[in-house]
Scaffold this active site. Structure first.
Site, PDB file in Angstrom:
ATOM      1  N   PRO A 249      46.411  44.384  49.397  1.00 18.05           N
ATOM      2  CA  PRO A 249      45.683  44.641  50.659  1.00 18.05           C
ATOM      3  C   PRO A 249      44.188  44.317  50.490  1.00 18.05           C
ATOM      4  N   GLY A 250      43.607  43.687  51.491  1.00 22.03           N
ATOM      5  CA  GLY A 250      42.170  43.367  51.442  1.00 22.03           C
ATOM      6  C   GLY A 250      41.825  42.360  50.361  1.00 22.03           C
TER       7      GLY A 250
ATOM      8  N   ASN B 159      36.331  38.132  33.777  1.00 20.22           N
ATOM      9  CA  ASN B 159      36.361  37.869  32.331  1.00 20.22           C
ATOM     10  C   ASN B 159      37.787  37.732  31.826  1.00 20.22           C
TER      11      ASN B 159
ATOM     12  N   TYR C 180      37.329  49.782  44.666  1.00 16.69           N
ATOM     13  CA  TYR C 180      36.647  49.488  43.388  1.00 16.69           C
ATOM     14  C   TYR C 180      35.292  48.822  43.651  1.00 16.69           C
TER      15      TYR C 180
ATOM     16  N   THR D 271      29.654  43.793  38.926  1.00 19.58           N
ATOM     17  CA  THR D 271      30.665  42.773  39.191  1.00 19.58           C
ATOM     18  C   THR D 271      30.290  41.900  40.383  1.00 19.58           C
ATOM     19  N   ASP D 272      30.873  40.710  40.435  1.00 16.38           N
ATOM     20  CA  ASP D 272      30.651  39.847  41.604  1.00 16.38           C
ATOM     21  C   ASP D 272      31.407  40.367  42.836  1.00 16.38           C
ATOM     22  N   GLU D 273      32.348  41.317  42.616  1.00 22.51           N
ATOM     23  CA  GLU D 273      33.152  41.798  43.754  1.00 22.51           C
ATOM     24  C   GLU D 273      32.318  42.556  44.778  1.00 22.51           C
TER      25      GLU D 273
ATOM     26  N   ASN E 229      44.770  31.343  41.305  1.00 18.24           N
ATOM     27  CA  ASN E 229      45.625  32.173  40.440  1.00 18.24           C
ATOM     28  C   ASN E 229      46.853  31.391  39.979  1.00 18.24           C
TER      29      ASN E 229
ATOM     30  N   THR F 291      33.911  58.310  38.765  1.00 17.47           N
ATOM     31  CA  THR F 291      33.391  57.686  37.535  1.00 17.47           C
ATOM     32  C   THR F 291      32.296  56.664  37.843  1.00 17.47           C
TER      33      THR F 291
ATOM     34  N   ILE G 142      35.485  44.697  27.751  1.00 18.48           N
ATOM     35  CA  ILE G 142      34.178  44.039  27.575  1.00 18.48           C
ATOM     36  C   ILE G 142      33.308  44.850  26.628  1.00 18.48           C
TER      37      ILE G 142
ATOM     38  N   LYS H 206      45.514  43.468  33.939  1.00 13.28           N
ATOM     39  CA  LYS H 206      44.767  42.394  34.595  1.00 13.28           C
ATOM     40  C   LYS H 206      45.569  41.102  34.492  1.00 13.28           C
TER      41      LYS H 206
ATOM     42  N   LYS I 242      31.434  50.156  42.863  1.00 11.99           N
ATOM     43  CA  LYS I 242      30.471  49.432  42.017  1.00 11.99           C
ATOM     44  C   LYS I 242      29.204  49.111  42.816  1.00 11.99           C
TER      45      LYS I 242
ATOM     46  N   ASP J  79      32.726  56.916  25.100  1.00 14.79           N
ATOM     47  CA  ASP J  79      33.886  56.485  25.886  1.00 14.79           C
ATOM     48  C   ASP J  79      34.836  57.667  26.051  1.00 14.79           C
TER      49      ASP J  79
HETATM   50  P1  NAD Z   1      38.021  48.437  31.034  1.00 15.77           P
HETATM   51  O1  NAD Z   1      38.807  49.146  32.081  1.00 15.77           O
HETATM   52  O2  NAD Z   1      38.717  47.589  30.040  1.00 15.77           O
HETATM   53  O3  NAD Z   1      37.163  49.508  30.209  1.00 15.77           O
HETATM   54  C1  NAD Z   1      36.525  50.595  30.804  1.00 15.77           C
HETATM   55  C2  NAD Z   1      36.185  51.605  29.701  1.00 15.77           C
HETATM   56  O4  NAD Z   1      35.474  52.682  30.311  1.00 15.77           O
HETATM   57  C3  NAD Z   1      37.415  52.198  29.014  1.00 15.77           C
HETATM   58  O5  NAD Z   1      37.227  52.178  27.618  1.00 15.77           O
HETATM   59  C4  NAD Z   1      37.469  53.621  29.537  1.00 15.77           C
HETATM   60  O6  NAD Z   1      38.025  54.533  28.609  1.00 15.77           O
HETATM   61  C5  NAD Z   1      35.993  53.891  29.769  1.00 15.77           C
HETATM   62  N1  NAD Z   1      35.754  54.969  30.743  1.00 15.77           N
HETATM   63  C6  NAD Z   1      36.345  55.145  31.953  1.00 15.77           C
HETATM   64  N2  NAD Z   1      35.854  56.251  32.544  1.00 15.77           N
HETATM   65  C7  NAD Z   1      34.914  56.765  31.700  1.00 15.77           C
HETATM   66  C8  NAD Z   1      34.038  57.881  31.747  1.00 15.77           C
HETATM   67  N3  NAD Z   1      34.026  58.723  32.789  1.00 15.77           N
HETATM   68  N4  NAD Z   1      33.200  58.087  30.717  1.00 15.77           N
HETATM   69  C9  NAD Z   1      33.204  57.265  29.651  1.00 15.77           C
HETATM   70  N5  NAD Z   1      34.026  56.191  29.538  1.00 15.77           N
HETATM   71  C10 NAD Z   1      34.858  55.952  30.552  1.00 15.77           C
HETATM   72  O7  NAD Z   1      36.927  47.621  31.829  1.00 15.77           O
HETATM   73  P2  NAD Z   1      36.238  46.220  31.492  1.00 15.77           P
HETATM   74  O8  NAD Z   1      37.041  45.140  32.091  1.00 15.77           O
HETATM   75  O9  NAD Z   1      35.884  46.173  30.049  1.00 15.77           O
HETATM   76  O10 NAD Z   1      34.914  46.357  32.368  1.00 15.77           O
HETATM   77  C11 NAD Z   1      33.743  46.964  31.816  1.00 15.77           C
HETATM   78  C12 NAD Z   1      32.660  46.984  32.879  1.00 15.77           C
HETATM   79  O11 NAD Z   1      32.383  45.644  33.300  1.00 15.77           O
HETATM   80  C13 NAD Z   1      33.061  47.737  34.143  1.00 15.77           C
HETATM   81  O12 NAD Z   1      31.933  48.448  34.595  1.00 15.77           O
HETATM   82  C14 NAD Z   1      33.443  46.659  35.131  1.00 15.77           C
HETATM   83  O13 NAD Z   1      33.187  47.065  36.454  1.00 15.77           O
HETATM   84  C15 NAD Z   1      32.526  45.532  34.711  1.00 15.77           C
HETATM   85  N6  NAD Z   1      33.021  44.158  34.955  1.00 15.77           N
HETATM   86  C16 NAD Z   1      34.262  43.776  34.536  1.00 15.77           C
HETATM   87  C17 NAD Z   1      34.678  42.461  34.734  1.00 15.77           C
HETATM   88  C18 NAD Z   1      36.035  41.967  34.274  1.00 15.77           C
HETATM   89  O14 NAD Z   1      36.429  40.854  34.617  1.00 15.77           O
HETATM   90  N7  NAD Z   1      36.791  42.726  33.498  1.00 15.77           N
HETATM   91  C19 NAD Z   1      33.819  41.547  35.370  1.00 15.77           C
HETATM   92  C20 NAD Z   1      32.570  41.988  35.795  1.00 15.77           C
HETATM   93  C21 NAD Z   1      32.176  43.295  35.562  1.00 15.77           C
HETATM   94  O1  DAU Z   2      35.411  39.545  39.551  1.00 13.08           O
HETATM   95  C1  DAU Z   2      35.199  40.501  38.572  1.00 13.08           C
HETATM   96  C2  DAU Z   2      36.323  41.499  38.583  1.00 13.08           C
HETATM   97  O2  DAU Z   2      37.456  40.842  38.033  1.00 13.08           O
HETATM   98  C3  DAU Z   2      36.026  42.780  37.813  1.00 13.08           C
HETATM   99  O3  DAU Z   2      34.952  43.452  38.420  1.00 13.08           O
HETATM  100  C4  DAU Z   2      37.249  43.689  37.760  1.00 13.08           C
HETATM  101  O4  DAU Z   2      36.982  44.822  36.950  1.00 13.08           O
HETATM  102  C5  DAU Z   2      38.403  42.906  37.177  1.00 13.08           C
HETATM  103  O5  DAU Z   2      39.570  43.696  37.203  1.00 13.08           O
HETATM  104  C6  DAU Z   2      38.629  41.610  37.949  1.00 13.08           C
HETATM  105  O6  DAU Z   2      39.124  41.893  39.288  1.00 13.08           O
HETATM  106  P1  DAU Z   2      40.285  41.002  39.941  1.00 13.08           P
HETATM  107  O7  DAU Z   2      40.949  41.798  40.985  1.00 13.08           O
HETATM  108  O8  DAU Z   2      39.777  39.654  40.326  1.00 13.08           O
HETATM  109  O9  DAU Z   2      41.206  40.823  38.628  1.00 13.08           O
HETATM  110  P2  DAU Z   2      42.783  40.932  38.404  1.00 13.08           P
HETATM  111  O10 DAU Z   2      43.054  40.464  37.026  1.00 13.08           O
HETATM  112  O11 DAU Z   2      43.335  42.243  38.831  1.00 13.08           O
HETATM  113  O12 DAU Z   2      43.347  39.837  39.423  1.00 13.08           O
HETATM  114  C7  DAU Z   2      42.917  38.480  39.334  1.00 13.08           C
HETATM  115  C8  DAU Z   2      43.560  37.743  40.492  1.00 13.08           C
HETATM  116  O13 DAU Z   2      44.973  37.678  40.263  1.00 13.08           O
HETATM  117  C9  DAU Z   2      43.388  38.424  41.825  1.00 13.08           C
HETATM  118  O14 DAU Z   2      43.254  37.456  42.836  1.00 13.08           O
HETATM  119  C10 DAU Z   2      44.702  39.195  42.024  1.00 13.08           C
HETATM  120  C11 DAU Z   2      45.710  38.314  41.315  1.00 13.08           C
HETATM  121  N1  DAU Z   2      46.840  39.029  40.706  1.00 13.08           N
HETATM  122  C12 DAU Z   2      46.597  40.083  39.889  1.00 13.08           C
HETATM  123  C13 DAU Z   2      47.637  40.774  39.298  1.00 13.08           C
HETATM  124  C14 DAU Z   2      47.368  41.968  38.405  1.00 13.08           C
HETATM  125  C15 DAU Z   2      48.149  38.582  40.933  1.00 13.08           C
HETATM  126  O15 DAU Z   2      48.359  37.593  41.655  1.00 13.08           O
HETATM  127  N2  DAU Z   2      49.170  39.253  40.332  1.00 13.08           N
HETATM  128  C16 DAU Z   2      48.987  40.362  39.553  1.00 13.08           C
HETATM  129  O16 DAU Z   2      49.981  40.959  39.068  1.00 13.08           O
END
Ligand code: NAD
Ligand code: DAU
Length: 350
Positions: free
Chosen positions: A290-291, A188, A158, A132-134, A257, A99, A12, A197, A162, A32
């Site tokens: 789990p969970g 996202n 996680y 996050t919504d989590e 999913n 972190t 993101i 992911k 958050k 970063d």
């Molecule tokens: P990501 O794992 O792709 O990226 C995380 C970045 O943070 C990486 O570039 C990593 O190198 C950097 N990082 C980790 N530890 C660090 C540290 N100590 N200092 C500096 N940089 C560090 O994550 P993302 O999916 O891009 O998510 C970004 C943010 O958005 C997160 O805070 C996550 O909780 C939040 N978020 C993600 C989603 C999603 O669906 N991916 C949804 C809602 C919120």
């Molecule tokens: O809701 C926002 C969150 O979405 C963010 O805060 C997190 O950073 C991001 O990782 C994401 O969390 P999820 O756990 O929802 O995303 P993930 O892609 O890991 O999994 C999406 C769904 O798919 C979840 O119900 C678990 C399932 N899954 C995931 C993986 C990796 C599977 O069924 N198989 C898999 O191998």
């Protein structure tokens, strides 16, 4: 806007940096740590822009954050740096607390000292925590969607980390008067998402002829939002959000999913057909997480009402664009699925 984007080499963060530069930011400094999830290739599209600077370092390094705020005369912070993968948090929670919680504490303290040293900046300064919504836990099928007033009930390490960070941000506003903002976004998808992911993992496995792992019964629901829409929401919050406020961001696109994986298979069948059969034949049901939260869904009406934001891409269009992006960026996928990635996949899916 002169902004520090932490975690800007992640999924993101890198999309947000490109968005801010394309929409007139004066200065964008990325901090970063380049963990396994951070990749400088994600920032290649902006690397020649003179308004952009990359600094390798951790948000845990408060002195470094303070020095960047001061030397770059920044007026805005967007904290995206985090450990972000739920499955990794189950295998090793410590890094998530370090972190996500302690890192956020250090960011807040650096921001507080900076603003206190520059009273003229106090009203203009913004600190956005990208959450996050989590943090809200899980919904039953007929529960109303999460919104800004939903009580926190995190279920994974996680999500708990958050949630802890969000509470610190709230306290730094209430106690120290820091102009904070919090966004709680749903799942996202889009370019540059690391293939641990669900969506990029399934794409990568499908094209490599590997099983497509579905946890449990695959009936868990997520509310999918294209990363470009998330970045537009974050930009609106930074520009017009009210200090101390929280904004829920979602795609209004609930899918199980199994539906998501089926859609990806159908798109691959169309755009990169196999010699025989469908990618759906690679779907494999595996042990549940789990969970595992059953359902997430976001009511984003506050953001629409107060800041005029709503998602501009349908899931149907966004997921097809994303599949095409991954098909076009095989080199990127190959580069980020390094030894460390292969070790994670081997251990987690064993
Ligand atoms: P990501 O794992 O792709 O990226 C995380 C970045 O943070 C990486 O570039 C990593 O190198 C950097 N990082 C980790 N530890 C660090 C540290 N100590 N200092 C500096 N940089 C560090 O994550 P993302 O999916 O891009 O998510 C970004 C943010 O958005 C997160 O805070 C996550 O909780 C939040 N978020 C993600 C989603 C999603 O669906 N991916 C949804 C809602 C919120
Ligand atoms: O809701 C926002 C969150 O979405 C963010 O805060 C997190 O950073 C991001 O990782 C994401 O969390 P999820 O756990 O929802 O995303 P993930 O892609 O890991 O999994 C999406 C769904 O798919 C979840 O119900 C678990 C399932 N899954 C995931 C993986 C990796 C599977 O069924 N198989 C898999 O191998």
């Amino acid at each position: 806007m002169r902004i520090l984007v932490t975690g800007g080499a992640g999924f993101i963060g890198s999309n947000l940096v490109a968005h801010l530069l394309a929409h007139g930011a004066e200065r964008v400094v990325v901090l970063d740590a380049l963990t396994y999830a951070g990749n400088l290739q994600n920032l290649a599209p902006v690397q020649a822009d003179p308004r952009y600077r990359f600094v390798k370092g951790s948000i845990l390094d408060q002195a470094l954050v303070a020095e960047l705020l001061e030397s770059e005369r920044l007026d805005t912070v967007a904290n995206l740096a985090a450990e972000s993968h739920v499955d990794r948090s189950i295998r090793g929670p410590e890094a998530f607390v370090e972190t996500n919680v302690t890192g956020t504490l250090r960011m807040l303290e650096a921001a507080r000292s900076y603003v206190e040293a520059h009273p003229a900046l106090r009203d203009r300064f913004r600190y956005l925590q990208v959450s996050t919504d989590e943090v809200f836990g899980t919904l039953a099928a007929d529960d109303p969607k999460f919104c800004e007033t939903t009580p926190y009930a995190p279920n994974s390490p996680y999500a708990a980390s958050k949630a802890g960070a969000d509470h610190l941000v709230r306290a730094w506003h209430e106690t120290f008067g820091l102009n904070t903002l919090i966004s709680n976004c749903s799942n996202n998808y889009g370019p540059y998402q690391f293939p641990e992911k669900l969506i990029p993992l399934v794409l990568n496995n499908a094209l490599s002829g590997k099983p497509l792992p579905i946890y449990g019964d695959g009936q868990q629901v997520r509310d999918w939002l294209h990363v470009g829409d998330h970045c537009e929401a974050l930009a609106s919050i930074l520009a017009r959000g009210a200090p101390g406020e929280t904004y829920a961001i979602g795609g209004d696109a609930e899918r199980t999913n199994l539906e998501v994986v089926g859609t990806i298979c159908d798109l691959l069948d169309r755009h990169r057909p196999k010699n025989a059969g469908s990618y759906r034949e690679q779907i494999a049901f595996v042990k549940d997480r789990p969970g595992h939260d059953r359902r997430y869904a976001i009511d984003a009406r506050k953001l629409a009402r107060e800041l005029g934001w709503s998602p501009s891409r349908s899931f149907t269009q966004g997921i097809e664009d994303t599949v095409l992006w991954y098909l076009d960026h095989g080199d990127w996928v190959r580069d980020v699925t390094s030894g460390a990635y292969r070790d994670w996949v081997a251990e987690h899916y064993a």
